[in-house]
Design an enzyme around this catalytic site. Structure first.
Site: not given
Ligand code: FCB
Length: 782
Positions: A358, A157, A68, A294, A112, A292
């Site tokens: 992500e 995002e 991607r 994290y 992006h 995504n």
């Molecule tokens: C996400 C973004 C990516 C990168 C990661 C760590 O929010 O989409 O570009 O910055 O975090």
């Protein structure tokens, strides 16, 4: 070897984005984009624009099934709209051919975060036109490349792009307005809908969007998801969930805004920008939702909290620090939240197919002669894959998983210091080197699953064997004992780094003695030798030394020094940390507090947390100064503000405003830095703005001294024509002519309170922040 497999045909790959890797920002007619000017770093990034064949080869070697990437809008339309630049499209044409030849399926993101500068200049995302231009751009790209792209993602995002770009301003274009942030969010949603229509008309095979989804919970829920919440906490959780998650999910997948969000939008931005028919456009059927993930958002109700600018409408909610392991970014590692969120999305939006677009982590990597042994990154991805697998077993329809990211790259506002790559990049030479995590991921892909037994983390024994010392010696080094020779310490520390060894409680308790050392961490004072910092160093040092502690002074002036300090504290080489003054919104305080070592701050931090601090009543002092001027009969008051990113300056301004408001007056402000000349210049501006100006309140004494000079030069008598009040009561304040009326902050008391607070924390007692009173000192200037 038993394998925890993934479903057949599960798609494995990586994600990247154009601005973060391509470089070549002016090659072949590319126009400027908002991140070019906003980023303080060289935009060369990974020079992927020229090195893409090598990067595709790397992915092929790793067995990736999917890639991607994102298309740079400014390469395709240098002016954002109007005439397309065929040379820009040629690059993606070559890239796609290269990918297909390598057997890798392309997934393309159209936006992006790199808006063409020309469109920002024309109004940016707060302007509805940007959404229309996006649809034209989507059509042009799809017409040229649509035959080779598997799935088109419209946006990446949008929450981040809207609320960090236009709300808190920490991302490009750096605007700070709640109204603009909400409008941007809506126009991004509209761009998604119009873009999806345009893509379909241009023959796109599959269309989707990528959202950052962050489970929202209280600190107690992190370890116990099912935990019952008080009504206040439940409301806080729901409000943040509406802002971050449902603001995007509901319009896209249900064609409506969440009912609890609309009044929040209305308060900041009105509702006129949401036009008839918009929601139908936004709710275009899509084939795939990219998620995504994290880290979770951890919040609780806290009545006095002001709103966080990235979350307009979040008054009364505290964003909390939690005691879990974190990545170098300071993001708590909570893999179970991935299963939690997938179960939730599958339950609440049952029709949509999902893909993890992500997931990954920033850790400090050490390049050694025999490779980059990034065990922590491997564990991070592995734990998240286990969580993903369990959600799939429960029925979540997840088609694939893409690691963020292939290469170490340009991580937006954080620049090159962040290391999210499976592949290390030396930015001096552009040499790529696979980390252990890349090779490990290759094996996961090959077997379409994880080995049931986890890879062994390095243990105390492994470190001892490699360093050729005893376990107790390793433990002593880990605990920062003085009894180890510098050579042995250096060897052990090197091995600890090479192996990525994370000392656990057992290693620490092998030797129970405390280090008796306290780190006193200084940021570089913004302006010359800051007397407060100097005094605090002196007092804190003498008081803690009096309590039998040794003091290590550490200077936090660069990203590298931050990293070293965090490592030093993580390795338990100190018992406690005093941090002063955390005046900028950086993450050092947060990262340090997550090590579990007691820490106290001088000054209220920019980001609210549960870390105790000592501050003075800045707002109260400013209100007293202002009321004093009003009591003298002054009605034309101006205030000279220092840099607004200083929390103390924000508080002083708030106190001044409040006092004026009570008197029914409007504030008149002039911005300055922290120097006397800028205080003088600000005073001249104030006099220009209001010739009847009869009083000046300056946020610091230095600025007030500049004001005294400007008054003299303008022929105004102090205090008859112009009364002047400062803040801080520095030594020079009593030596000016006339003597400066000012607000005294108790320097010694702050230092003593800091030392006391740290000592109580070391003894494990409950501690809360301390705010000391200020006092008006009346001299002749007012
Ligand atoms: C996400 C973004 C990516 C990168 C990661 C760590 O929010 O989409 O570009 O910055 O975090």
């Amino acid at each position: 070897m038993s394998i925890a497999s993934f479903p057949e045909g599960f798609v494995w790959g990586v994600s990247t984005s154009a601005f973060q890797i391509e470089g070549a920002t002016s090659a072949d007619g590319r126009g400027p984009a908002i991140w070019d000017a906003f980023s303080a770093d060289r935009a060369e990034a990974c020079d992927h624009y020229h090195r893409y064949p090598e990067d595709v080869q790397l992915m092929k070697d790793l067995g990736m099934a999917a890639y991607r990437f994102s298309v740079s809008w400014a390469r395709v339309f240098p002016e954002g709209a109007g005439k397309a630049n065929p040379a820009g499209l040629d690059f993606y044409d070559r890239l796609l051919d290269e990918l297909l030849a390598a057997g890798i399926t392309p997934y393309a993101t159209l936006y992006h975060w790199d808006l063409p500068q020309a469109l920002e200049d024309a109004g940016g995302w707060p302007s509805r036109d940007t959404a229309r231009h996006f649809a034209d751009y989507a059509a042009a790209v799809c017409e040229r490349l649509g035959d080779r792209v598997d799935t088109w993602f419209t946006l990446n995002e949008p929450w981040v792009a809207a609320f960090l770009g236009y709300g808190s301003g920490i991302h490009a274009p750096g605007r700070k307005s709640a109204a603009e942030a909400f409008k941007s969010a809506h126009h991004m949603l509209l761009a998604h809908g119009l873009g999806a229509q345009a893509l379909r008309s241009a023959g796109a095979a599959k269309v989707g969007a990528v959202l950052n989804i962050s489970p929202v919970m209280t600190p107690a829920q992190v370890s116990d998801f099912g935990r019952e919440l008080s009504e206040e906490d439940a409301e806080a959780v729901a409000r943040i969930d509406a802002l971050v998650n449902r603001q995007f999910l509901d319009p896209m997948l249900r064609g409506e805004y969440p009912a609890d969000l609309l009044p929040i939008i209305e308060r900041s931005a009105g509702l006129n920008h949401i036009q008839e028919g918009d929601l139908e456009t936004i709710a275009q059927p899509i084939d795939l939702l990219g998620i995504n993930y994290y880290t979770p958002s951890v919040v609780q109700a806290q009545p006095s909290e002001p709103a966080d600018p990235a979350f307009p409408g979040s008054e009364g909610i505290l964003f909390c620090t939690i005691p879990t392991a974190v990545t170098a970014m300071g993001w708590p590692i909570v893999p179970n939240c991935l299963s939690l969120l997938l179960r939730r999305i599958s339950r609440e939006y049952p029709d949509i197919e999902l893909m993890i677009t992500e997931n990954g982590a920033d850790f400090v990597d050490v390049v050694t002669g025999d490779g980059i042994h990034d065990m922590e990154r491997i564990s991070f991805i592995e734990e998240h894959l286990r969580a993903l697998r369990s959600a799939i077993a429960d029925g979540a329809r997840v088609r694939g998983y893409l690691v963020w990211t292939l290469l170490d790259n340009l991580e937006w506002a954080d620049g090159y210091q962040r290391k999210f790559g499976l592949v290390h990049v030396d930015f001096g030479t552009q040499r790529r080197r696979m980390k252990d995590s890349a090779l490990w991921y290759r094996d996961v892909i090959r077997r379409n699953g994880l080995v049931e037994t986890r890879p062994k983390r390095p243990t105390l024994e492994t470190v001892a064997a490699r360093a050729r010392v005893s376990r107790a010696t390793v433990s002593r080094v880990v605990n920062g004992e003085a009894s180890v020779s510098p050579d042995v310490r250096a060897t052990v520390m090197r091995v600890v780094q090479e192996l990525g060894y994370v000392p656990n409680a057992a290693a620490r308790s092998l030797v129970t003695r405390r280090t008796n050392t306290i780190a006193l961490v200084l940021s570089v004072p913004r302006h010359g030798g800051d007397p407060l910092t100097a005094a605090v160093v002196q007092y804190v040092t003498s008081m803690l030394e009096g309590a039998g502690k040794q003091i290590t002074l550490m200077l936090a002036d660069t990203a590298e020094s931050h990293r070293r300090i965090v490592q030093h504290v993580e390795a338990r080489l100190v018992d406690g940390v005093v941090l002063l003054p955390p005046d900028r919104a950086d993450t050092l305080a947060e990262r340090l507090s997550r090590t579990g070592v007691p820490i106290v701050l001088l000054g209220k931090p920019a980001i609210a947390s549960l870390v105790p601090y000592v501050d003075v009543d800045n707002a109260g002092g400013a209100a007293a100064a202002t009321e004093h001027l009003l009591a003298l009969g002054r009605r034309h008051l101006g205030m000279i503000c220092g840099p607004m990113d200083l929390v103390a300056v924000q508080d002083r301004l708030a106190g001044h405003r409040a006092a004026l408001q009570r008197a029914g007056l409007q504030p008149l402000l002039a911005l300055a830095d922290l120097t006397r000349p800028s205080g003088a210049a600000a005073t001249r501006r104030l006099l220009g703005d209001d010739p009847a100006l009869d009083a000046v309140f300056a946020a610091t004494d230095q600025l007030a001294i500049g004001a005294l000079r400007a008054a003299r030069e303008a022929g105004r008598r102090v205090p008859e024509d112009l009364a002047i009040v400062g803040f801080d009561d520095i030594d020079a304040a009593s030596a000016t002519t006339p003597g400066l009326t000012t607000v005294r902050v108790p320097v010694a008391d702050q230092a003593l309170a800091l030392a006391r607070l740290l000592l109580s924390r070391l003894e494990g007692r409950h501690t809360t922040s301390v705010v000391l009173p200020t006092r008006l000192v009346v001299r002749d200037s007012a």
